[in-house]
Write an enzyme that holds these catalytic residues in place. Sequence first.
Site, PDB file in Angstrom:
ATOM      1  N   CYS A 125       0.826  -1.200   0.000  1.00 51.51           N
ATOM      2  CA  CYS A 125       0.000   0.000   0.000  1.00 51.51           C
ATOM      3  C   CYS A 125       0.867   1.260   0.000  1.00 51.51           C
ATOM      4  CB  CYS A 125      -0.917  -0.048   1.219  1.00 51.51           C
ATOM      5  SG  CYS A 125      -1.826   1.478   1.525  1.00 51.51           S
ATOM      6  N   CYS A 128       0.418   3.980   2.697  1.00 49.38           N
ATOM      7  CA  CYS A 128       0.993   3.639   3.998  1.00 49.38           C
ATOM      8  C   CYS A 128       2.453   4.079   4.031  1.00 49.38           C
ATOM      9  CB  CYS A 128       0.943   2.128   4.251  1.00 49.38           C
ATOM     10  SG  CYS A 128      -0.733   1.476   4.287  1.00 49.38           S
TER      11      CYS A 128
END
Lengths: 126, 336
Positions: A52, A55
Amino acid sequence: MGHGLSAPAAFAAEEVDSPVLAIHSKNAWNDHWKSHKDSSKLMVIDFTASWCGPCRSIAPAIKAMAVKYTDVVFVKIDVDELSEVAQQWKVQTMPAFVLVKGGSEVGRVVGAKKDELDKKIAQLRA
Amino acid sequence: MAVSGFEGFEKRLELHFSGDNPLGLRYLSIDDLQQVLDAVQCSIVSAAGNRSFDAYVLSESSLFLYPHKIILKTCGTTQLLRSIPSLLHHAADLGLRLRSCRYSRGRFIFPAAQPFPHTSFPDEVRFLDARLPATLRFRKASVMPSATSAHSWHVYSAADDEFSVLPPSGSTIEVCMTELDRSLARRFHRRKGDDRSGDEAGAEMTELTEIGGINPRALVCGFAFDPCGYSMNGLDRDRYSTIHVTPEDGHSYASFECVGGGEMMELDCLRKAVHVFRPGAVSVCTAAAAGGDEGGVWSAVANALEPLGLSCRNQAAEDFPGAGTVTYQTFTARRK
């Protein structure tokens, strides 16, 4: 998905000497949860995934917040490693920051929203 | 009408790749991503991701990163096409091969304010032709007209296969709205003295304007700009949605885009999204796999918008290599 592929180097390196505690096993999480319920401190659970990008984008800001707010506990959980815990906290979009106090959720920020998270932590840590 | 103001009409770029890496483009580091965005002159404002894709709200619109697909949509005077060399370079580093490219936009409200290569569609086409690899040998550029000269839809596509071998990624629907209802547009201005973060104020706008209700299943990241303006990305399984609002009087604009799954649920979203803004003029473009039923699409879209007092003024459809069939319709409000 994601297994067998290591996360980009920059992400792995910042785990060393970080005030954000990375939890890698169910046992470690259970122990940590027990000790959290006994304390009065605010805990921020940072749900992340190696695949991700958002993130990774907020990781340095979280580390800085962990250094700034010494009376708050910061914990990091990888949703692939501890998928049960992620499901239990109903995490589907990341990064997800769940703020807990005394065993209950008191706030949540979903997405890499640095300013909103900082404000919520400042408000709830007392 | 202002001499010049913020340009709401976006430029949209969609690139499809193939490769063995299952993470694909999601493997891009934040530094590399920011380098691409620097070329465009925009930055990341907010971001979120799920198992299928990453969604970034930018200072001037949005970026969606799937493993083998990137969608970059920017407004104002951003130089969107300048992202291409850097993107192709990073993609090649990741072992990805470019399969198709689609560039599209409406007609700028303030065309004279646009920097090169966005000075004209021929300039944009020449720029694209020069920078895309020769392997993308099927190319087409077309301006789809409408009943008025104020609106038209520009599409350029290039693909390495006339008939797309890529798995059908569903249809996309893009809506451009102008002449927004004034009282509704005012909801996208920040209140004086409001010192909350853009995320918090954005979340409130999402709720107050009922944008959150367009797809209740989606996780919405809304952002309120200062002194006005709003952007949101929605994440629902593997489908993105996005809204951008330029609320200023005289050149107000709002866009809505989402991915359809074929069940026509997106028509319900279309109707709800247009209802949020009550615009005086709307254009709706869809892109779906070639060989579909464009007549059916035209009727379905018209049926969704007519109850809102919008009359269809024109409808067009054209096939583009690698992009499938693109339909274009414009509507105007039946004023009392």
